[in-house]
Design an enzyme around this catalytic site. Structure first.
Site, PDB file in Angstrom:
ATOM      1  N   ASN A   8       0.885  -1.035   0.068  1.00 21.92           N
ATOM      2  CA  ASN A   8       0.043   0.009   0.189  1.00 21.92           C
ATOM      3  C   ASN A   8       0.774   1.130   0.184  1.00 21.92           C
ATOM      4  O   ASN A   8       1.486   1.509   1.157  1.00 21.92           O
ATOM      5  CB  ASN A   8      -0.984  -0.188   1.332  1.00 21.92           C
ATOM      6  CG  ASN A   8      -1.747   1.227   1.297  1.00 21.92           C
ATOM      7  OD1 ASN A   8      -1.836   2.015   0.496  1.00 21.92           O
ATOM      8  ND2 ASN A   8      -2.127   1.446   2.438  1.00 21.92           N
ATOM      9  N   LYS A  10      -0.061   4.470  -0.391  1.00 20.03           N
ATOM     10  CA  LYS A  10      -0.719   5.424   0.326  1.00 20.03           C
ATOM     11  C   LYS A  10      -0.200   6.465  -0.796  1.00 20.03           C
ATOM     12  O   LYS A  10      -0.170   6.356  -1.864  1.00 20.03           O
ATOM     13  CB  LYS A  10      -0.028   5.823   1.733  1.00 20.03           C
ATOM     14  CG  LYS A  10      -0.163   4.596   2.636  1.00 20.03           C
ATOM     15  CD  LYS A  10       0.009   4.599   4.015  1.00 20.03           C
ATOM     16  CE  LYS A  10      -0.205   3.292   4.815  1.00 20.03           C
ATOM     17  NZ  LYS A  10      -0.043   3.474   6.268  1.00 20.03           N
ATOM     18  N   HIS A  93      -9.445   1.393   4.985  1.00 20.61           N
ATOM     19  CA  HIS A  93      -8.299   1.573   5.405  1.00 20.61           C
ATOM     20  C   HIS A  93      -8.553   2.547   6.590  1.00 20.61           C
ATOM     21  O   HIS A  93      -9.187   3.456   6.672  1.00 20.61           O
ATOM     22  CB  HIS A  93      -7.252   2.100   4.673  1.00 20.61           C
ATOM     23  CG  HIS A  93      -5.767   1.883   5.376  1.00 20.61           C
ATOM     24  ND1 HIS A  93      -5.368   2.994   5.923  1.00 20.61           N
ATOM     25  CD2 HIS A  93      -4.752   0.899   5.179  1.00 20.61           C
ATOM     26  CE1 HIS A  93      -4.238   2.659   6.652  1.00 20.61           C
ATOM     27  NE2 HIS A  93      -3.807   1.621   5.828  1.00 20.61           N
ATOM     28  N   GLU A  95      -6.880   4.818   7.576  1.00 22.25           N
ATOM     29  CA  GLU A  95      -6.758   6.185   7.162  1.00 22.25           C
ATOM     30  C   GLU A  95      -7.737   6.913   6.309  1.00 22.25           C
ATOM     31  O   GLU A  95      -8.325   7.916   6.556  1.00 22.25           O
ATOM     32  CB  GLU A  95      -5.346   6.427   6.522  1.00 22.25           C
ATOM     33  CG  GLU A  95      -4.271   6.441   7.222  1.00 22.25           C
ATOM     34  CD  GLU A  95      -2.925   5.640   6.747  1.00 22.25           C
ATOM     35  OE1 GLU A  95      -2.798   5.650   5.518  1.00 22.25           O
ATOM     36  OE2 GLU A  95      -2.004   5.165   7.554  1.00 22.25           O
ATOM     37  N   GLU A 163      -5.561  -4.839  10.786  1.00 21.23           N
ATOM     38  CA  GLU A 163      -4.558  -3.900  10.877  1.00 21.23           C
ATOM     39  C   GLU A 163      -4.810  -3.012  12.073  1.00 21.23           C
ATOM     40  O   GLU A 163      -5.577  -2.079  12.245  1.00 21.23           O
ATOM     41  CB  GLU A 163      -4.291  -2.811   9.669  1.00 21.23           C
ATOM     42  CG  GLU A 163      -3.985  -3.574   8.388  1.00 21.23           C
ATOM     43  CD  GLU A 163      -3.455  -2.455   7.296  1.00 21.23           C
ATOM     44  OE1 GLU A 163      -2.591  -2.647   7.075  1.00 21.23           O
ATOM     45  OE2 GLU A 163      -4.196  -1.403   7.061  1.00 21.23           O
ATOM     46  N   GLY A 169       2.807   2.205  10.784  1.00 22.58           N
ATOM     47  CA  GLY A 169       3.761   3.128  10.710  1.00 22.58           C
ATOM     48  C   GLY A 169       4.455   3.502  11.860  1.00 22.58           C
ATOM     49  O   GLY A 169       5.115   4.376  11.934  1.00 22.58           O
ATOM     50  N   SER A 208       3.334  -2.172  10.325  1.00 22.21           N
ATOM     51  CA  SER A 208       4.960  -2.173  10.541  1.00 22.21           C
ATOM     52  C   SER A 208       5.382  -3.442  10.372  1.00 22.21           C
ATOM     53  O   SER A 208       6.241  -4.144  10.968  1.00 22.21           O
ATOM     54  CB  SER A 208       5.046  -2.032  11.961  1.00 22.21           C
ATOM     55  OG  SER A 208       4.816  -0.442  12.143  1.00 22.21           O
TER      56      SER A 208
HETATM   57  P1  PGA Z   1       2.995   0.127   7.558  1.00 20.07           P
HETATM   58  O1  PGA Z   1       1.547   0.624   6.858  1.00 20.07           O
HETATM   59  O2  PGA Z   1       3.360  -1.056   6.916  1.00 20.07           O
HETATM   60  O3  PGA Z   1       3.575   1.329   6.965  1.00 20.07           O
HETATM   61  O4  PGA Z   1       2.834   0.205   9.139  1.00 20.07           O
HETATM   62  C1  PGA Z   1       0.507  -0.487   6.832  1.00 20.07           C
HETATM   63  C2  PGA Z   1      -0.527  -0.133   6.527  1.00 20.07           C
HETATM   64  O5  PGA Z   1      -1.205   1.112   6.637  1.00 20.07           O
HETATM   65  O6  PGA Z   1      -1.481  -0.855   5.637  1.00 20.07           O
END
Ligand code: PGA
Length: 257
Positions: A8, A10, A93, A95, A163, A169, A208
């Protein structure tokens, strides 16, 4: 089912990043890992990424509107993603839920839109930090799945991504035991709701994931792949995660299907 390793990106990536897509494509062509590989770049790169990606590297979107077309300024439909060369779309997601106010009902409508357009829906759920710390994670995730995963989900049209919001992150991940426990509870719920299909539907872990922790994450029961943010941006790092998936699947009969 083979594990699904999904990246992903983003809101990262300009045209120059297509070199990373081409590079991961070459790596996959040379190494032929026993995993399904997907990269979800921003909308602007989807068509160009699909053009440079070899067959075994699939391209997906990060969101779609629930309607096929219409007066929705700034939005992109699942049909448009398909038209641009995407085969999958990330839905709900955290976000999107947080910054765009997406509710479980909106997420469910978008999952149905993905199916309507022939895309794999990667439906995301996960608890926030305070919910985790107060022991509510299972109930929160259960309620999210109940309301945001429509009936009709099956292993061919859907993957569910767990998640934990506090792991995204942050460099923090749940322990292997926590992942096993949450994925086991999600599996039981999927079987209850979807019958036989629920036993095979891929449950991805996200938050992560890096080359260093991918072998542990991917070898846990009921982990059918990973959704990777930051570590999917560079081909070399992403390849490290794909390699872990291929190793985990080579000595695990769950992936022999
Ligand atoms: P990350 O993001 O691997 O940077 O923690 C995962 C995600 O948001 O799908």
């Amino acid at each position: 089912m083979r594990p699904l390793i999904a990246g992903n990106w983003k809101m990262n990536g300009l045209g120059g990043s297509l070199a990373e897509i081409a590079s991961i494509g070459r790596w996959i062509a040379n190494n032929r890992p026993a995993a399904d590989i997907l990269v979800c770049p921003p909308f602007t790169l989807i068509a160009r990424a699909a053009a440079v990606a070899p067959d075994h590297l699939r391209i997906g979107g990060q969101d779609c509107h629930a309607e096929p077309s219409g007066a929705f300024t700034g939005d992109v439909s699942a049909e448009m993603l398909n038209d641009a060369g995407a085969v999958a779309v990330i839905i709900g997601h955290s976000e999107r839920r947080h910054f765009h106010g997406e509710t479980d009902e909106i997420v469910a409508a978008k999952a149905r839109a993905a199916w309507r357009a022939g895309l794999l829906a990667i439906v995301c759920v996960g608890e926030k930090e305070d919910q985790h710390d107060s022991g509510q994670a299972r109930n929160v995730v259960r309620a999210q799945i109940e309301a945001s995963l429509p009936q009709g989900a099956n292993p061919a049209n859907t993957a569910l991504a767990y998640e934990p919001v506090w792991a995204i992150g942050s460099g923090r991940t749940p322990s292997a035991d926590e992942i096993v426990s949450m994925h086991g509870s999600i599996r039981a719920q999927l079987e209850e709701r979807l019958g036989a299909g629920g036993a095979l539907l891929r449950i991805l872990y996200g938050g992560s994931v890096k080359p260093a922790n991918a072998p542990t994450v991917l070898s846990q029961a009921n982990v059918g792949g990973v959704l990777v943010g930051g570590a999917s941006l560079r081909a070399e790092e992403f390849a490290g995660i794909i390699r872990a998936a291929a190793d985990a699947s080579s000595h695990d009969s769950r992936f022999a299907v």
